[in-house]
Structures are given as C-alpha cells and as structure tokens.
Motif scaffolding. Structure first.
Motif: not given
Length: 346
Positions: A60-70, A83-89
């Motif tokens: 289920d790649i429609s579930v967003l996954e937050p990026l890891v910060t520097l 906030v969480y920053v999540c790449p969109l498909p």
C-alpha cells in the motif's frame, strides 16, 4: 522562513508551494511533498512509523512515509510548527481539494482491505490501544462533564450557554450511559467478541481522511491519522460524519458503503453493537461543551457558544437518526432486538 527551515531541516530547496485540502505542500527537484502537523498524531512516533512501514511493505504505497531530517529526526520545525515532511507518490498532475472520488461501495471495500491487513501486524501493546476501552474512556469524559455541570449548578448560570448546558445535560448523560451500557454488554455477553481483533484504523474516518491528489482520483493516506482499535470505529465515524455534514442522510449511501465493506469483512453481531454504541455516544455534544469551557479567548468563546446553541436546536435530527438507524439498518441486516435492544425513550 519556510524555505530556510526546510533547507536547514532536510537540505531541500523549495521551488513552489501548494495546498491540497487543508494541508500544505511544496515542489522541489521535480518531486512533490506534503506537510503533516505532528500534533494530529495520536500514536507514539515510533508506532506511527511502524504502521506506515508495515502498510507500505504489503504494497500500500498510498500510505505516506515521513522523511528523516539531517539531524536524524522524523519531524522538523517549519514556520513555527512541528511537522512531518512526506514525499507524495509520482502520480501525475495534482488537483485541488476534493472529498469524494471513490464511490461509497468502493470506499467501503478499500477500507475493509486496510483493516484486513492491519489486523495482521505483529501485536504488541500500543500506547493508544483503544480496543475494548470505549466504555472506560466514555465514563471518564462523562465524569468531567458532570464536574462542569455541578460547578455551574452551584455557581448559577452566567450565560445562555450555561442555561442550555444545565437544561440539556440530563438528556445527554442518559444517552452517554446508554452508549456505555451497550459497549459493556456487548463485551460481556456476545460470544462473537472472542473472534474480534484490533486493527490499524483511523482516529476519525470521513470522506476527507484520505487525501485525493489527482484528477484520476489517486489518494494518499496520512499515517498521522492512524490509531489501533476495533475496525467498526471507522464505520461508525464515517456514518456519523455523513449524518452531520449532509443536509439529508441517504440510507442507500450507507447501505452501499457497508455492502462494499462486507465483500471482504462480514460484520458480526458484536461489531454491530459496538457500531451503534459509538453512534449513540453524543460526541458532538462533548466536543462542543469541552471547546466552549476550555476557551480563554472572548471572541472565540462567543463563536463556540453560538455553535453549541445551534447544535442544540438540531438535536431532534440526531434523535431521529439514531431511532431510524436501529429500525432501518440493524433490523434489515438481521441484527434483531434481542441482539441490539431498542432504546424506548428515543
């Protein structure tokens, strides 16, 4: 500030910004990202990440996954908000806010698959495991409400809202106690209870919970919306939202939604009892009262008070809905009065 915070946190240059529904997003390097406020997440962060990774691992790649910060964190302070920053498909051209692309039957079926796989996640005690806890949680909220009631009764009403609260409290206390009793009786008496399992579901599932991001109807799911609870939580909250946001409640729409869901997951008598118990619990009343008495800003308090009075004027609509739900849905789906006894005073 936004661009600087983003670069400091993630090393990403923001090229343009956009909104999807109530959420902000931005473009960078040919990719799109969505910002999800950390405060809307009820799970512990590691649990939310585990849920997201699990759902993505089963396809289920429609579930967003937050990026890891520097700085090796999962969230960052952007424009004063964590906030969480999540790449969109990468699904092509986005669209503006839209709340309904899937038909009710398709949405019900899709929700059932989420619940099916959510039940299979390796179990461990969750920080927000609501399964089997509804009665206890509702009792706590009722006790708080009674505390305000006794205080205002003792001090005397100071506003029309106080008077309306004093007048309406006994009715909503009775409704709350009925909801609590339904949930308790179902847990104690229904043998189907032993077959039930908690699953990944949503804090408040509505037509707006899954975010539509393309004209073709592609959706994404916010991991910040996930909780761990009985699956009928989502069915009840979707039904509640339809009841309160639609000018007229369409029973055919609910039937279609349930029909889609039951293609994959048949609802047991225990599920029906819990679903009705959740609808009985007057969440709208609690949220309106809690917001009003917690507010410290005069203008905001006035607005909340007006909303509460309007809500009281429309309570007959809710009473009729609860009665018709028992008659129209529970009876027609073979959940008889011996399984979900009617509330005679409604």
């Amino acid at each position: 500030m936004f661009e600087r915070n983003l670069y400091d946190g993630y090393g990403i240059y923001c090229e343009s910004r956009f909104t999807v529904g109530e959420y902000e997003g931005f473009e960078a390097g040919g990719k799109s990202y969505l910002l999800l406020p950390k405060e809307e997440c009820m799970l512990q962060e590691d649990e939310m990440i585990a849920f997201s990774e699990y759902m993505r691992s089963i396809g289920d790649i429609s579930v967003l996954e937050p990026l890891v910060t520097l700085q090796k964190r999962r969230s960052a302070l952007i424009d004063g908000q964590e906030v969480y920053v999540c790449p969109l498909p990468d699904v092509g051209e986005r669209q503006g806010p839209q709340t309904q692309v899937l038909t009710p039957e398709e949405k019900g079926a899709h929700l059932a698959t989420v619940h099916h796989y959510g039940k299979q996640i390796p179990y461990q005690k969750r920080s927000y495991d609501f399964f089997g806890q509804w009665a206890k949680l509702w009792e706590t909220r009722l006790e708080q409400l009674e505390g305000w009631y006794q205080q205002i009764l003792y001090e005397g009403p100071q506003s029309y809202v106080d008077e309306s609260f004093l007048f309406s409290y006994p009715y909503f206390m009775g409704l709350s106690e009925n909801a609590i009793q339904y949930a308790v009786d179902a847990t104690l008496d229904d043998p189907a209870r032993d077959q039930e399992k908690p699953t990944i579901c949503h804090r408040r599932f509505t037509d707006r919970t899954w975010i539509v991001i393309t004209e073709a109807g592609e959706i994404v799911k916010r991991p910040t919306a996930f909780v761990y609870d009985h699956p009928c939580r989502d069915l009840a909250e979707w039904t509640r939202d339809q009841h309160w946001t639609e000018e007229e409640f369409y029973w055919e729409k609910l039937e279609s939604f349930i029909r889609g869901y039951e293609q994959y997951e048949t609802l047991t008598s225990y599920s029906w009892k819990l679903l009705y118990a959740r609808l009985l619990f007057p969440l709208h009343y609690y949220e309106a009262i809690e917001a009003y008495y917690r507010s410290q800003i005069t203008e905001e308090k006035f607005k909340l008070g007006q909303e509460f009075l309007r809500l009281m004027d429309n309570e007959h609509k809710n009473e009729r809905f609860l009665k018709e739900f028992a008659e129209h849905i529970l009876m027609t789906r073979g959940v008889g009065t011996n399984q979900v006894p009617p509330i005679d005073w409604l």
